[in-house]
Design an enzyme around this catalytic site. Structure first.
Site, mmCIF file in Angstrom:
data_model
loop_
_atom_site.group_PDB
_atom_site.id
_atom_site.type_symbol
_atom_site.label_atom_id
_atom_site.label_comp_id
_atom_site.label_asym_id
_atom_site.label_seq_id
_atom_site.Cartn_x
_atom_site.Cartn_y
_atom_site.Cartn_z
ATOM 1 N N CYS A 1 -30.087 19.249 50.567
ATOM 2 C CA CYS A 1 -29.138 19.845 49.650
ATOM 3 C C CYS A 1 -29.235 19.080 48.065
ATOM 4 C CB CYS A 1 -27.712 19.301 50.124
ATOM 5 S SG CYS A 1 -27.567 20.153 51.633
ATOM 6 N N HIS B 1 -23.430 20.487 44.178
ATOM 7 C CA HIS B 1 -23.824 21.286 45.198
ATOM 8 C C HIS B 1 -22.681 22.033 46.057
ATOM 9 C CE1 HIS B 1 -25.555 22.134 49.018
ATOM 10 N NE2 HIS B 1 -25.060 21.201 49.594
ATOM 11 N N ASN C 1 -23.409 27.652 51.738
ATOM 12 C CA ASN C 1 -24.278 26.731 51.367
ATOM 13 C C ASN C 1 -25.481 27.292 51.416
ATOM 14 O OD1 ASN C 1 -25.736 24.213 51.281
ATOM 15 N ND2 ASN C 1 -24.014 23.181 52.237
HETATM 16 O O1 UT7 Z 1 -24.446 20.664 52.280
HETATM 17 C C1 UT7 Z 1 -24.772 19.349 53.248
HETATM 18 C C2 UT7 Z 1 -23.697 18.704 53.293
HETATM 19 N N1 UT7 Z 1 -22.829 19.421 54.452
HETATM 20 C C3 UT7 Z 1 -21.367 19.234 54.087
HETATM 21 O O2 UT7 Z 1 -20.964 18.747 53.198
HETATM 22 C C4 UT7 Z 1 -20.497 19.797 55.505
HETATM 23 C C5 UT7 Z 1 -19.497 18.616 55.607
HETATM 24 N N2 UT7 Z 1 -18.489 19.016 56.908
HETATM 25 C C6 UT7 Z 1 -17.732 20.003 56.457
HETATM 26 O O3 UT7 Z 1 -17.777 20.928 55.548
HETATM 27 C C7 UT7 Z 1 -16.862 20.187 57.875
HETATM 28 O O4 UT7 Z 1 -16.945 19.042 58.693
HETATM 29 C C8 UT7 Z 1 -17.181 21.630 58.599
HETATM 30 C C9 UT7 Z 1 -16.520 22.791 57.633
HETATM 31 C C10 UT7 Z 1 -18.418 21.803 58.857
HETATM 32 C C11 UT7 Z 1 -16.480 21.586 59.912
HETATM 33 O O5 UT7 Z 1 -14.852 21.385 59.493
HETATM 34 P P1 UT7 Z 1 -14.078 20.439 60.438
HETATM 35 O O6 UT7 Z 1 -12.663 20.338 59.985
HETATM 36 O O7 UT7 Z 1 -14.718 19.175 60.214
HETATM 37 O O8 UT7 Z 1 -14.103 20.839 61.932
HETATM 38 P P2 UT7 Z 1 -14.439 20.200 63.120
HETATM 39 O O9 UT7 Z 1 -15.996 20.267 63.280
HETATM 40 O O10 UT7 Z 1 -13.791 18.950 63.335
HETATM 41 O O11 UT7 Z 1 -14.015 21.313 64.300
HETATM 42 C C12 UT7 Z 1 -12.428 21.410 64.487
HETATM 43 C C13 UT7 Z 1 -12.478 22.563 65.995
HETATM 44 C C14 UT7 Z 1 -13.277 22.248 66.828
HETATM 45 O O12 UT7 Z 1 -12.541 22.828 68.059
HETATM 46 P P3 UT7 Z 1 -11.720 21.722 68.766
HETATM 47 O O13 UT7 Z 1 -12.625 20.804 69.457
HETATM 48 O O14 UT7 Z 1 -10.797 21.038 67.811
HETATM 49 O O15 UT7 Z 1 -11.036 22.727 69.892
HETATM 50 C C15 UT7 Z 1 -14.455 23.358 66.772
HETATM 51 O O16 UT7 Z 1 -15.017 23.574 68.074
HETATM 52 O O17 UT7 Z 1 -13.023 23.962 65.138
HETATM 53 C C16 UT7 Z 1 -13.730 24.383 65.923
HETATM 54 N N3 UT7 Z 1 -14.957 25.258 65.312
HETATM 55 C C17 UT7 Z 1 -14.748 26.234 65.089
HETATM 56 N N4 UT7 Z 1 -13.686 27.350 65.074
HETATM 57 C C18 UT7 Z 1 -13.880 28.625 64.659
HETATM 58 C C19 UT7 Z 1 -16.069 24.736 64.683
HETATM 59 N N5 UT7 Z 1 -16.734 25.742 64.027
HETATM 60 C C20 UT7 Z 1 -15.903 26.684 64.043
HETATM 61 C C21 UT7 Z 1 -15.990 28.087 63.705
HETATM 62 N N6 UT7 Z 1 -14.777 29.062 64.071
HETATM 63 N N7 UT7 Z 1 -16.972 28.482 62.761
#
Ligand code: UT7
Length: 362
Positions: free
Chosen positions: A141, A289, A319
């Site tokens: 990135c 970014h 992204n």
């Molecule tokens: O460009 C490089 C740098 N990258 C970044 O900066 C990314 C940084 N991170 C993020 O943007 C966020 O962490 C994400 C958008 C990737 C994820 O969001 P989050 O709020 O951290 O969600 P999480 O990974 O903690 O997941 C929460 C819940 C989980 O379910 P449970 O365990 O709470 O039941 C996941 O399984 O959301 C679930 N989940 C989804 N649900 C529906 C994960 N992905 C999805 C999805 N659709 N696509």
């Protein structure tokens, strides 16, 4: 006695000049972005489209990331290199130069057409440019910011006059498009952006400074581990033929990456401003970014910037890693949001971890 005095005097002079060299820009030239271009595939993939092939939904994706849709390549015509070439052709034309005026190529990507050689040489071939150097940057990135920094140093040193910098990615072919991969696959999209950096004799204009960092301690927090010579190679994967093998799929510890991103984005923007004796209110346009709209909004709030001072297009493209800043910068410029005299700040954070900023007087 006289000899000792001369030596001491010489030492003091050398020390002063070395000190000045480290702290100030004493080069005869700056580099200036003279042309910008971008290209994205036609194929629009909405959140609803994704919800038909995995357990996800529009509400979750928009709430957590701000993304509404992204582009995915379809068919063999759009590759990382070919999209980069299309973006580059627009940038070259807008810079008002000929392809043969390009002295050097820098190509940033994490999704090259081939494992080797990298796409830089393919651009040299496909643009039909004379045998100039071509460098491939692997900083995910932060790739475009690293690429700009490299190009800037070549121009500031007087070595080159025009450098082509490309960021391009095809993510869609390497993602796990099932529920297993939903935490990563809904975020990333395909596309390319390019910039021409040219020599600028007025050193109060153009790229004022660049700032680069890395922290390899967190390399595996956002990574694609195979195929790698230190781990599992293609032959191992083929020999195992294990349908549950995930080693060649990207992994991301989302929350950990998010927390690091907001800290590092803030630090590196501040570092760039400080190096130029500027305060956050001097920023006319911040192009972060496009990692996550929530990250951009956090930074915007932290620096007290208005909606007009921050450009986001992650809603349309997701992204696009190394391509995200050049695509956003091109769209901001095309929309008249980046004007002569503006202070423009580019900032990136991503896998590595790597992060960086670029401070530009447009
Ligand atoms: O460009 C490089 C740098 N990258 C970044 O900066 C990314 C940084 N991170 C993020 O943007 C966020 O962490 C994400 C958008 C990737 C994820 O969001 P989050 O709020 O951290 O969600 P999480 O990974 O903690 O997941 C929460 C819940 C989980 O379910 P449970 O365990 O709470 O039941 C996941 O399984 O959301 C679930 N989940 C989804 N649900 C529906 C994960 N992905 C999805 C999805 N659709 N696509």
């Amino acid at each position: 006695m006289l000899l000792i005095s001369i030596e001491v005097f010489g030492f003091i002079i050398r020390f002063i000049f070395l000190k000045l060299d480290f702290n100030e820009n004493y080069s005869m030239y700056n580099s200036k972005i003279t042309g910008l271009g971008h290209y994205v595939p036609d194929n629009v993939v909405t959140n609803d489209d994704l919800s038909k092939i995995m357990d996800t939904n529009d509400e979750w994706i928009q709430e957590r990331t701000g993304i509404k849709e992204r582009r995915h390549v379809s068919g063999p015509d759009d590759t990382t290199t070919s999209m980069g070439v299309k973006a580059a052709k627009i940038a070259i034309e807008r810079a008002g130069i000929d392809k043969d005026d390009i002295d050097f190529i820098v190509f940033a990507t994490l999704s090259p057409d081939y494992y080797f050689p990298g796409p830089g040489v393919l651009v040299q071939r496909d643009l039909g440019i004379k045998t100039v150097g071509a460098l491939d940057v692997r900083n995910q990135c932060s790739g475009f910011v690293y690429g700009i920094s490299v190009a800037d140093q070549y121009i500031k040193s007087g070595m080159y006059k025009n450098v082509l910098v490309i960021g391009s990615e095809v993510h869609s072919k390497g993602l796990d498009m099932t529920t297993r991969g939903r935490g990563v696959s809904v975020i990333f999209g395909d596309g390319a952006g390019a910039a021409i950096l040219s020599r600028e004799e007025d050193t109060s204009k153009g790229i004022l400074s660049t700032h680069l960092h890395s922290e390899g301690q967190h390399a595996e927090e956002l990574a694609l581990l195979a195929p790698g010579m230190g781990g599992r190679w293609v032959t191992d994967i083929v020999a195992d033929a294990n349908p549950d093998d995930e080693s060649y799929l990207p992994v991301m510890n989302g929350q950990f990456v998010f927390k690091n991103a907001v800290v590092r984005f803030s630090e590196v923007i501040m570092e760039g401003l400080k190096a130029n004796n500027l305060q956050p209110d001097a920023i006319d346009m911040l192009i972060p970014h496009q990692a996550n709209l929530r990250i951009s909004q956090f930074i915007q709030k932290k620096f007290g910037l208005s909606d007009d001072q921050v450009f986001n297009n992650i809603m349309k493209y997701g992204n696009t890693t190394a391509a995200s800043i050049p695509i956003a910068l091109t769209e901001a410029w095309e929309g008249g949001k980046v004007k002569e005299g503006d202070l423009v700040v580019l900032a990136a954070f991503g896998s590595g971890f790597t992060w960086g900023s670029v401070i530009i007087r447009w």
